[in-house]
Design a protein around this motif. Sequence first.
Motif, PDB file in Angstrom:
ATOM      1  N   SER A 141      12.616  -0.602 -47.662  1.00 29.20           N
ATOM      2  CA  SER A 141      12.949   0.702 -48.245  1.00 29.20           C
ATOM      3  C   SER A 141      11.835   1.732 -48.102  1.00 29.20           C
ATOM      4  N   ASP A 142      10.612   1.302 -47.778  1.00 26.67           N
ATOM      5  CA  ASP A 142       9.509   2.254 -47.644  1.00 26.67           C
ATOM      6  C   ASP A 142       9.403   2.824 -46.228  1.00 26.67           C
ATOM      7  N   ILE A 143      10.447   2.668 -45.389  1.00 27.11           N
ATOM      8  CA  ILE A 143      10.396   3.125 -44.006  1.00 27.11           C
ATOM      9  C   ILE A 143      10.132   4.628 -43.908  1.00 27.11           C
ATOM     10  N   ASN A 144      10.740   5.413 -44.824  1.00 29.90           N
ATOM     11  CA  ASN A 144      10.547   6.860 -44.781  1.00 29.90           C
ATOM     12  C   ASN A 144       9.120   7.248 -45.164  1.00 29.90           C
ATOM     13  N   ASP A 145       8.536   6.495 -46.105  1.00 34.14           N
ATOM     14  CA  ASP A 145       7.137   6.757 -46.467  1.00 34.14           C
ATOM     15  C   ASP A 145       6.209   6.471 -45.282  1.00 34.14           C
ATOM     16  N   ILE A 146       6.514   5.421 -44.553  1.00 34.99           N
ATOM     17  CA  ILE A 146       5.715   5.058 -43.380  1.00 34.99           C
ATOM     18  C   ILE A 146       5.816   6.149 -42.316  1.00 34.99           C
ATOM     19  N   LEU A 147       7.047   6.629 -42.055  1.00 32.27           N
ATOM     20  CA  LEU A 147       7.236   7.678 -41.045  1.00 32.27           C
ATOM     21  C   LEU A 147       6.471   8.941 -41.435  1.00 32.27           C
ATOM     22  N   LYS A 148       6.549   9.326 -42.695  1.00 34.50           N
ATOM     23  CA  LYS A 148       5.832  10.523 -43.148  1.00 34.50           C
ATOM     24  C   LYS A 148       4.326  10.354 -42.975  1.00 34.50           C
ATOM     25  N   MET A 149       3.794   9.170 -43.337  1.00 36.49           N
ATOM     26  CA  MET A 149       2.360   8.913 -43.208  1.00 36.49           C
ATOM     27  C   MET A 149       1.908   9.070 -41.754  1.00 36.49           C
ATOM     28  N   ARG A 158      -2.190  10.762 -31.062  1.00 36.39           N
ATOM     29  CA  ARG A 158      -1.457   9.706 -30.341  1.00 36.39           C
ATOM     30  C   ARG A 158      -0.474   9.003 -31.286  1.00 36.39           C
ATOM     31  N   ILE A 159      -0.910   8.771 -32.515  1.00 38.91           N
ATOM     32  CA  ILE A 159      -0.021   8.140 -33.500  1.00 38.91           C
ATOM     33  C   ILE A 159       1.224   9.011 -33.702  1.00 38.91           C
ATOM     34  N   PHE A 160       0.990  10.317 -33.902  1.00 46.89           N
ATOM     35  CA  PHE A 160       2.121  11.231 -34.116  1.00 46.89           C
ATOM     36  C   PHE A 160       3.093  11.222 -32.933  1.00 46.89           C
ATOM     37  N   LEU A 161       2.566  11.398 -31.736  1.00 40.76           N
ATOM     38  CA  LEU A 161       3.429  11.492 -30.560  1.00 40.76           C
ATOM     39  C   LEU A 161       4.193  10.193 -30.319  1.00 40.76           C
ATOM     40  N   ASN A 162       3.531   9.067 -30.492  1.00 41.00           N
ATOM     41  CA  ASN A 162       4.197   7.776 -30.285  1.00 41.00           C
ATOM     42  C   ASN A 162       5.340   7.574 -31.282  1.00 41.00           C
ATOM     43  N   VAL A 163       5.114   7.960 -32.543  1.00 42.16           N
ATOM     44  CA  VAL A 163       6.160   7.797 -33.558  1.00 42.16           C
ATOM     45  C   VAL A 163       7.289   8.805 -33.313  1.00 42.16           C
ATOM     46  N   TYR A 164       6.950  10.055 -33.026  1.00 42.98           N
ATOM     47  CA  TYR A 164       7.981  11.080 -32.826  1.00 42.98           C
ATOM     48  C   TYR A 164       8.837  10.750 -31.600  1.00 42.98           C
ATOM     49  N   ASN A 165       8.209  10.375 -30.485  1.00 46.55           N
ATOM     50  CA  ASN A 165       8.964  10.011 -29.273  1.00 46.55           C
ATOM     51  C   ASN A 165       9.851   8.797 -29.524  1.00 46.55           C
ATOM     52  N   SER A 166       9.340   7.853 -30.337  1.00 45.23           N
ATOM     53  CA  SER A 166      10.148   6.675 -30.671  1.00 45.23           C
ATOM     54  C   SER A 166      11.385   7.086 -31.468  1.00 45.23           C
ATOM     55  N   LEU A 167      11.235   8.060 -32.383  1.00 43.32           N
ATOM     56  CA  LEU A 167      12.367   8.530 -33.171  1.00 43.32           C
ATOM     57  C   LEU A 167      13.423   9.231 -32.295  1.00 43.32           C
ATOM     58  N   LEU A 168      12.946   9.963 -31.296  1.00 41.04           N
ATOM     59  CA  LEU A 168      13.871  10.624 -30.378  1.00 41.04           C
ATOM     60  C   LEU A 168      14.724   9.598 -29.638  1.00 41.04           C
ATOM     61  N   LEU A 169      14.085   8.510 -29.196  1.00 41.21           N
ATOM     62  CA  LEU A 169      14.815   7.465 -28.481  1.00 41.21           C
ATOM     63  C   LEU A 169      15.777   6.742 -29.432  1.00 41.21           C
TER      64      LEU A 169
END
Length: 589
Positions: free
Chosen positions: A512-520, A540-551
């Motif tokens: 359930s803490d997935i959204n907290d992790i994404l925000k962090m 790099r952390i931001f871009l890797n997470v954001y690109n992963s969300l797009l996919l």
Amino acid sequence: MSVSKVKSALVDFVKGEKDRAIILKGDWGTGKTHLWKQVVLQSHDSFHKRNYSYVSLFGLNSLKDLKKSIYENKVYRERAHIASDESSFEDNLKDISGRFAGWMRKGSSLFNDASAFGVKGIAPIVESLQFLRVTDTLICLDDFERKGSGLHDREILGLISLLVESKNCRVVMLLNEGEVSKGDFISYHEKVFDYELAFTPSIDEAVGLIFGGEDELHPVIARNSAKLKISNIRLLKKIDYFVGVLEPILKDADSKVVEQALHVLPLAVLVIYGGGSNKVDIDFMQNYEGGLTGYLPYADEPSDAEKEELAELEAKIEYLESYGFHHCDDFDKAIIDLVKKGYADEDALNLLVEKFDDKIRLAYELSLYHKAWDVYRSSFHVNDKEVFKAFDEVLSVTLQRLNLFQLGQISTLYESLGKENEVHAAVDEYFSTVMLKSDLKSKDDHIQWPKNEYVLKKLDAYFNSLKVVREVQEIIVEAITGAGLRSQGLILELGGKTQSEFMDFLNSYNCSDINDILKMCLDCGASRHPELEVQQAEQRIFLNVYNSLLLISDGSIVNKSRTAHHISRYQKVYESLLKKTREAESPTA
């Protein structure tokens, strides 16, 4: 009267021709008995009297008991400095047996009269014979104030007169002044005693009585006892006893450890055994941390009772501080514990001595570092040899004690002076010894980071050797359950992961803490960390997470809904970073 004058008068008394009775008086604990025993020790061979008897009146309840004690404690003057023991008792027994046998051979009428009453009749004869043998004797009567109620003043005074006038004896009575203020003794003692010696030693004289020997620890303990104004001989003797207990333990200790032990010891004895006149109590001393530390101020204007309490507290602090006792550490507490128990826990004390020895060596070795820089910075003298000698001593003696910043400073200096090989060898040794035992895990664990390139290079190698490859999930969980992504170590570690690894994590994570992790992770895109390396890792952390969300968003209608909020919220940050990335990669940039 000074100690030397009183002592001289007592020597005249024991050596002189005239038989007399005298009083040696003084306050309780001033050392009258101790002084008298010194006179006996030093002058017994030249006593005018052939015999000597020391008697404590403590608990004696009759004149018969007193006469018996005088006889039983009688020794030849050659043995006056030794406490009466079995051998002196045997001598007296032989003496009285010989006298008794002579009486029987002569058929003494006294014996014949008494024999009719059996053993009970013989006992008084033996007692009479005993007292008859008390002649030509120097007698010391002590503890008059503690005699039993059945032994009366007049009986004692009468016996003293008899001993001096009829039995070729002389008597000295040791008297606590002020404790005898009424009764027959006060009324009639002037008729019995020829004169009185008032013993009122100064603090220095009292201390000198106990600590005037050749023991190498005595000058220090005497100085500290005098500073505390301890004049009570019993307390001083107790201090001397504990000095004897500590001496073998402190034999090979650093001089500063010995100094600290001898500083706290007399204070502890005074506080624990000094009675109601003590300025502080032992609990206050043991818990003292210096000044008013640990004492909360009053919220409002203090009441009269609180003002009085504060004044008492300040008086205690002033007393300890004026003596030089600024806080109570573990070593002080061990000495206090020794005084409380009456014996030393040698194992515990030895461990503490070793600990404080190490503390003192550390202070000395680090002082070499500061002295070396003083030699370098304080003048323009042509003293190259002196400078190199000072720093070479640091590297040979103090290397294990230096921190990384200090090591870096010396490394930079040596490199500028053309001594790279020498200092690099020292740095290599430091990393192969000190750093092997270090618990340093990241730059966050060290306040002053070194700037020297060679030391930094060694540090990189050190940190690489500590690295344990962790999955994205392990790093994320540590961050989200802790302080977040604030640790440089965590940021650099997570920033080294690929987009594929982030994708795997997001596809497999189920909590359930997935959204907290994404925000962090996505908040890293707006960070402006002062260190470029950390800033780039956050991007790099931001871009890797954001690109992963797009996919992930393209994978299903539900996932598109799940990710929409995060994608739209951070879209401008994403576009800004993409623009910077393209500009950085452009050939014209």
